[in-house]
Motif scaffolding. Structure first.
Motif, PDB file in Angstrom:
ATOM      1  N   ARG A  79      -7.451  31.818   4.355  1.00 27.82           N
ATOM      2  CA  ARG A  79      -7.770  30.647   5.167  1.00 27.82           C
ATOM      3  C   ARG A  79      -8.589  29.629   4.388  1.00 27.82           C
ATOM      4  O   ARG A  79      -9.356  29.984   3.504  1.00 27.82           O
ATOM      5  CB  ARG A  79      -8.613  31.077   6.369  1.00 27.82           C
ATOM      6  CG  ARG A  79      -7.894  31.938   7.332  1.00 27.82           C
ATOM      7  CD  ARG A  79      -8.794  32.127   8.507  1.00 27.82           C
ATOM      8  NE  ARG A  79      -8.517  33.424   9.112  1.00 27.82           N
ATOM      9  CZ  ARG A  79      -9.307  33.981   9.983  1.00 27.82           C
ATOM     10  NH1 ARG A  79     -10.432  33.413  10.326  1.00 27.82           N
ATOM     11  NH2 ARG A  79      -8.987  35.139  10.507  1.00 27.82           N
ATOM     12  N   ALA A  80      -8.445  28.385   4.796  1.00 28.58           N
ATOM     13  CA  ALA A  80      -9.259  27.325   4.200  1.00 28.58           C
ATOM     14  C   ALA A  80     -10.727  27.630   4.456  1.00 28.58           C
ATOM     15  O   ALA A  80     -11.096  28.087   5.531  1.00 28.58           O
ATOM     16  CB  ALA A  80      -8.876  25.981   4.806  1.00 28.58           C
ATOM     17  N   GLY A  81     -11.535  27.423   3.471  1.00 30.80           N
ATOM     18  CA  GLY A  81     -12.963  27.671   3.613  1.00 30.80           C
ATOM     19  C   GLY A  81     -13.363  29.100   3.326  1.00 30.80           C
ATOM     20  O   GLY A  81     -14.544  29.412   3.261  1.00 30.80           O
ATOM     21  N   SER A  82     -12.399  29.968   3.137  1.00 35.38           N
ATOM     22  CA  SER A  82     -12.691  31.367   2.846  1.00 35.38           C
ATOM     23  C   SER A  82     -12.962  31.529   1.350  1.00 35.38           C
ATOM     24  O   SER A  82     -12.403  30.819   0.523  1.00 35.38           O
ATOM     25  CB  SER A  82     -11.482  32.231   3.235  1.00 35.38           C
ATOM     26  OG  SER A  82     -11.633  33.544   2.755  1.00 35.38           O
ATOM     27  N   MET A  83     -13.804  32.480   1.007  1.00 34.41           N
ATOM     28  CA  MET A  83     -14.048  32.794  -0.399  1.00 34.41           C
ATOM     29  C   MET A  83     -13.014  33.787  -0.933  1.00 34.41           C
ATOM     30  O   MET A  83     -12.999  34.077  -2.115  1.00 34.41           O
ATOM     31  CB  MET A  83     -15.443  33.395  -0.573  1.00 34.41           C
ATOM     32  CG  MET A  83     -16.555  32.429  -0.261  1.00 34.41           C
ATOM     33  SD  MET A  83     -18.196  33.101  -0.617  1.00 34.41           S
ATOM     34  CE  MET A  83     -18.251  34.561   0.386  1.00 34.41           C
ATOM     35  N   MET A  84     -12.177  34.301  -0.043  1.00 36.08           N
ATOM     36  CA  MET A  84     -11.205  35.320  -0.445  1.00 36.08           C
ATOM     37  C   MET A  84     -10.212  34.723  -1.439  1.00 36.08           C
ATOM     38  O   MET A  84      -9.609  33.692  -1.189  1.00 36.08           O
ATOM     39  CB  MET A  84     -10.461  35.828   0.787  1.00 36.08           C
ATOM     40  CG  MET A  84      -9.437  36.868   0.478  1.00 36.08           C
ATOM     41  SD  MET A  84      -9.822  38.378   1.295  1.00 36.08           S
ATOM     42  CE  MET A  84      -8.266  39.207   1.118  1.00 36.08           C
ATOM     43  N   PRO A  85     -10.033  35.398  -2.584  1.00 32.85           N
ATOM     44  CA  PRO A  85      -9.058  34.905  -3.559  1.00 32.85           C
ATOM     45  C   PRO A  85      -7.638  35.251  -3.134  1.00 32.85           C
ATOM     46  O   PRO A  85      -7.425  36.050  -2.221  1.00 32.85           O
ATOM     47  CB  PRO A  85      -9.435  35.656  -4.835  1.00 32.85           C
ATOM     48  CG  PRO A  85     -10.028  36.921  -4.342  1.00 32.85           C
ATOM     49  CD  PRO A  85     -10.741  36.577  -3.064  1.00 32.85           C
ATOM     50  N   VAL A  86      -6.688  34.678  -3.801  1.00 31.19           N
ATOM     51  CA  VAL A  86      -5.275  34.985  -3.567  1.00 31.19           C
ATOM     52  C   VAL A  86      -4.914  36.175  -4.451  1.00 31.19           C
ATOM     53  O   VAL A  86      -5.092  36.123  -5.660  1.00 31.19           O
ATOM     54  CB  VAL A  86      -4.390  33.764  -3.915  1.00 31.19           C
ATOM     55  CG1 VAL A  86      -2.925  34.114  -3.793  1.00 31.19           C
ATOM     56  CG2 VAL A  86      -4.750  32.603  -3.024  1.00 31.19           C
ATOM     57  N   PHE A  87      -4.425  37.241  -3.850  1.00 25.89           N
ATOM     58  CA  PHE A  87      -4.112  38.446  -4.611  1.00 25.89           C
ATOM     59  C   PHE A  87      -2.655  38.523  -5.043  1.00 25.89           C
ATOM     60  O   PHE A  87      -2.281  39.397  -5.801  1.00 25.89           O
ATOM     61  CB  PHE A  87      -4.491  39.695  -3.804  1.00 25.89           C
ATOM     62  CG  PHE A  87      -5.972  39.907  -3.778  1.00 25.89           C
ATOM     63  CD1 PHE A  87      -6.586  40.670  -4.745  1.00 25.89           C
ATOM     64  CD2 PHE A  87      -6.747  39.310  -2.811  1.00 25.89           C
ATOM     65  CE1 PHE A  87      -7.954  40.852  -4.753  1.00 25.89           C
ATOM     66  CE2 PHE A  87      -8.125  39.488  -2.800  1.00 25.89           C
ATOM     67  CZ  PHE A  87      -8.730  40.255  -3.768  1.00 25.89           C
ATOM     68  N   GLY A  88      -1.825  37.630  -4.553  1.00 20.90           N
ATOM     69  CA  GLY A  88      -0.419  37.602  -4.921  1.00 20.90           C
ATOM     70  C   GLY A  88      -0.099  36.349  -5.706  1.00 20.90           C
ATOM     71  O   GLY A  88      -0.987  35.730  -6.293  1.00 20.90           O
ATOM     72  N   PRO A  89       1.157  35.963  -5.702  1.00 22.06           N
ATOM     73  CA  PRO A  89       1.559  34.769  -6.458  1.00 22.06           C
ATOM     74  C   PRO A  89       0.913  33.514  -5.885  1.00 22.06           C
ATOM     75  O   PRO A  89       0.614  33.438  -4.705  1.00 22.06           O
ATOM     76  CB  PRO A  89       3.079  34.746  -6.304  1.00 22.06           C
ATOM     77  CG  PRO A  89       3.353  35.518  -5.060  1.00 22.06           C
ATOM     78  CD  PRO A  89       2.275  36.555  -4.969  1.00 22.06           C
ATOM     79  N   THR A  90       0.707  32.536  -6.739  1.00 23.73           N
ATOM     80  CA  THR A  90       0.038  31.307  -6.322  1.00 23.73           C
ATOM     81  C   THR A  90       1.007  30.155  -6.097  1.00 23.73           C
ATOM     82  O   THR A  90       0.572  29.038  -5.822  1.00 23.73           O
ATOM     83  CB  THR A  90      -1.020  30.892  -7.369  1.00 23.73           C
ATOM     84  OG1 THR A  90      -0.378  30.720  -8.630  1.00 23.73           O
ATOM     85  CG2 THR A  90      -2.122  31.921  -7.481  1.00 23.73           C
TER      86      THR A  90
END
Length: 122
Positions: A79-90
């Motif tokens: 989600r926007a504003g989340s610190m969570m990185p993307v773990f799959g393809p970008t």
């Protein structure tokens, strides 16, 4: 629920090349201090790992709170504003640093393994 985004659709196609996820391998990735780094922000029912995070939701019981699709979406299209990185393809995502473009944190099999582990946490 939010409609499927371009990044999630790309991640689903990308993950199709992987075998069914293995929860034991996924647990090891979640616990890893070198690769997934999940426990920097999240707590999880992994007793042997001390100093777990409290910045993000506890992963205990996550499968009772989120559907498999929602879990996949959280890992591949945070989600926007989340610190969570993307773990799959970008692919299809905006604001991906040059250094991380086309370099997912997990490969397709590892993503499936982590999702299998998360889905076991009811």
């Amino acid at each position: 629920m939010k409609p499927l985004g371009v990044a999630l659709l790309a991640a689903c196609a990308w993950s199709a090349q992987a075998a069914e996820g293995d929860a034991a391998r996924g647990r090891a990735l979640v616990a890893s201090r070198e690769q997934g780094l999940c426990l920097l922000c999240h707590a999880a029912p992994i007793a042997e790992q001390r100093q777990q995070g409290n910045l993000a939701p506890d992963l205990a019981g996550v499968a009772s709170r989120l559907t498999p699709q929602q879990l996949r979406q959280r890992m591949t299209e945070p989600r926007a504003g989340s610190m969570m990185p993307v773990f799959g393809p970008t692919a299809g995502l905006q604001h991906v640093g040059e250094r991380w473009r086309d370099k997912p944190i997990f490969d397709a099999q590892q993503l499936e393994d982590v999702l299998a582990y998360l889905q076991s946490l009811k």
